[in-house]
Motif scaffolding. Sequence first.
Motif, PDB file in Angstrom:
ATOM      1  N   LYS A  28       8.143  -8.799  -3.299  1.00  0.00           N
ATOM      2  CA  LYS A  28       6.585  -8.314  -3.540  1.00  0.00           C
ATOM      3  C   LYS A  28       6.047  -9.498  -4.140  1.00  0.00           C
ATOM      4  CE  LYS A  28       7.659  -3.413  -3.999  1.00  0.00           C
ATOM      5  NZ  LYS A  28       7.812  -2.330  -5.022  1.00  0.00           N
ATOM      6  N   TYR A  85       7.223  -8.333   2.282  1.00  0.00           N
ATOM      7  CA  TYR A  85       6.218  -7.843   1.153  1.00  0.00           C
ATOM      8  C   TYR A  85       5.499  -9.045   0.763  1.00  0.00           C
ATOM      9  CZ  TYR A  85       9.716  -4.144   0.144  1.00  0.00           C
ATOM     10  OH  TYR A  85      10.312  -2.828   0.586  1.00  0.00           O
ATOM     11  N   TRP A 109       5.442  -4.303   4.822  1.00  0.00           N
ATOM     12  CA  TRP A 109       5.186  -3.331   3.791  1.00  0.00           C
ATOM     13  C   TRP A 109       4.057  -3.394   3.023  1.00  0.00           C
ATOM     14  CZ3 TRP A 109       8.928   0.468   3.761  1.00  0.00           C
ATOM     15  CH2 TRP A 109      10.173   0.186   4.360  1.00  0.00           C
ATOM     16  N   ASP A 165       0.783  -2.145   0.264  1.00  0.00           N
ATOM     17  CA  ASP A 165       0.519  -1.491  -0.850  1.00  0.00           C
ATOM     18  C   ASP A 165      -0.931  -1.284  -0.907  1.00  0.00           C
ATOM     19  OD1 ASP A 165      -0.077  -4.018  -1.920  1.00  0.00           O
ATOM     20  OD2 ASP A 165       1.697  -4.281  -2.883  1.00  0.00           O
ATOM     21  N   ASP A 166      -1.427  -1.503  -2.212  1.00  0.00           N
ATOM     22  CA  ASP A 166      -2.977  -1.042  -2.325  1.00  0.00           C
ATOM     23  C   ASP A 166      -3.850  -2.395  -2.025  1.00  0.00           C
ATOM     24  OD1 ASP A 166      -1.998  -2.698  -4.350  1.00  0.00           O
ATOM     25  OD2 ASP A 166      -2.967  -1.369  -6.246  1.00  0.00           O
ATOM     26  N   ASN A 192      -2.389  -7.707   2.888  1.00  0.00           N
ATOM     27  CA  ASN A 192      -1.243  -8.769   2.661  1.00  0.00           C
ATOM     28  C   ASN A 192      -1.320 -10.167   3.827  1.00  0.00           C
ATOM     29  OD1 ASN A 192      -0.365  -7.329   4.980  1.00  0.00           O
ATOM     30  ND2 ASN A 192       1.054  -6.340   3.647  1.00  0.00           N
ATOM     31  N   THR A 235       2.080   6.391   3.990  1.00  0.00           N
ATOM     32  CA  THR A 235       1.494   6.398   2.866  1.00  0.00           C
ATOM     33  C   THR A 235       0.437   5.686   2.747  1.00  0.00           C
ATOM     34  OG1 THR A 235       3.743   7.182   2.056  1.00  0.00           O
ATOM     35  CG2 THR A 235       2.182   6.386   0.290  1.00  0.00           C
ATOM     36  N   TYR A 236       0.441   4.270   3.082  1.00  0.00           N
ATOM     37  CA  TYR A 236      -0.563   3.424   2.932  1.00  0.00           C
ATOM     38  C   TYR A 236      -1.259   3.104   4.185  1.00  0.00           C
ATOM     39  CZ  TYR A 236       1.472   2.452  -1.627  1.00  0.00           C
ATOM     40  OH  TYR A 236       1.969   2.408  -2.988  1.00  0.00           O
ATOM     41  N   ASN A 267      -4.878   1.953   4.196  1.00  0.00           N
ATOM     42  CA  ASN A 267      -5.344   0.721   3.567  1.00  0.00           C
ATOM     43  C   ASN A 267      -5.094  -0.338   4.574  1.00  0.00           C
ATOM     44  OD1 ASN A 267      -4.708   2.379   1.264  1.00  0.00           O
ATOM     45  ND2 ASN A 267      -3.862   0.862   0.018  1.00  0.00           N
TER      46      ASN A 267
END
Length: 457
Positions: A136, A166, A190, A192-193, A196, A225-226, A229
């Motif tokens: 990450k 990530y 992967w 997230d908020d 990338n 889930t994301y 985004n």
Amino acid sequence: MMKNYNSLIWGFLLFNSIGFASCAASNVDEVVKQTEQVPQNLDKVYTINSAAELNALTLSPGDKVIMKNGDWKSQQLNFKGRGTAEKPIILVAETKGSVILTGNSNLKIEGEFLTVDGLSFKNGFSVKDDVVIFTKTSSNCRLTNTNIEDYNPTDKTVDYKWVSLYGTNNRVDHCSITGKTHQGTTLVVWLDDKANYHRIDHNYFGPRPDLGVNGGETIRIGTSTYSMNDSYTTVENNIFDKCNGEIEIISIKSGYNKILNNLFYECVGTVTFRHGNHSEVSGNYFIGNDVSNTGGVRIIGENQKVYDNYLYKIAGTSLRASISIMNAFENPALSDYWQVKNADVQRNIIANSREAFVLGAGKDAKRVVAPDGVKISGNYVLNPTTLITILDEPANLNIQNNQAEGVSLSAGFLKLGNDLQLSDGVWQRKSALRKPFWLDVPVGPEWKKDNRSFLFK
């Protein structure tokens, strides 16, 4: 007389003192000049024989770590450091392709501007983590010239990924990733908020058998889930050779991604805009060769673009048609089917396929919301079994300036003119001829020649 003698002595001492000081200064200047001339190159080269040696290193920008040739069995490599754009930190095989990671080996890439070059994972499987993980906190890191081959557990229901991306601005290029037979996506971006901006390019994704269950994508960009985004991931100039894990070869589950100029050869599945909005699938080659259930592009979501693709002998229908535009749920959860809005389908060439366009695909008791604002313009369709199937007519449907041959014409289609010509075995617009990239652009590791042959049957 004594006074004159003393004066002579003092003069002599003063002269020597000045001379000594002058010589000392001259020597200092010379040392400074010599120091300035010495190259200030502090980059270090380490040669290692085990993961333990790598894991113990504290690496600086410009350092290089060479892995000795041989069989590295059950090695957990943790490649850490902070390089720079000008001076990345490099982990490289002594001879590319001759460092064989077997047993339960895996690799974790954690840091900035790290490059891994020339490794080969085979004759093993992972028992804990995914095979290669960009963590990450990774950014501007790269996996290149690397092979992951037949890295399968005996239990085919075990789920782990072969590459997990990530972090931000990472790249996977010129790799060979082939032979995955167990559960789990081959490569996952992967999310997230935050976006990338990863790049996946010039890789060879080799055959993968149909798992018969969900979760066998070759690439997945994001998660449910994301999915609202944005990722801004680019997938370009890759070869997908008989990647049959499930219906979704590439599953786009986020926004603003680009799937550009790839070859999908006899893949039993589709490139699917599964979740998210504002993505693009352009300039790709889908070669079905009449293999059962080969597919093209499946559209779900808003503002998706499908431009300039070549689809040849696609045998799939409905959800696996050349271009399939789906129906949606009324009140969808993040994991459900969202309404197609403002899909833009232009300048695609569809040759000798079973079903060129399907509108309202997947309509059933739950998927009852038809698309809204579909534009189909400037496409060419040659000798399809069916030109267009409408299972649920979209609102604000715009079909115009398309051309077709070998089939009864529908509204928005004219008889094929002379816009196309056969070039390098591919039907192309005369005004936009291009050589298929795999004919003259290296794909996969420079040291590995996969057993591949791409015939248009």
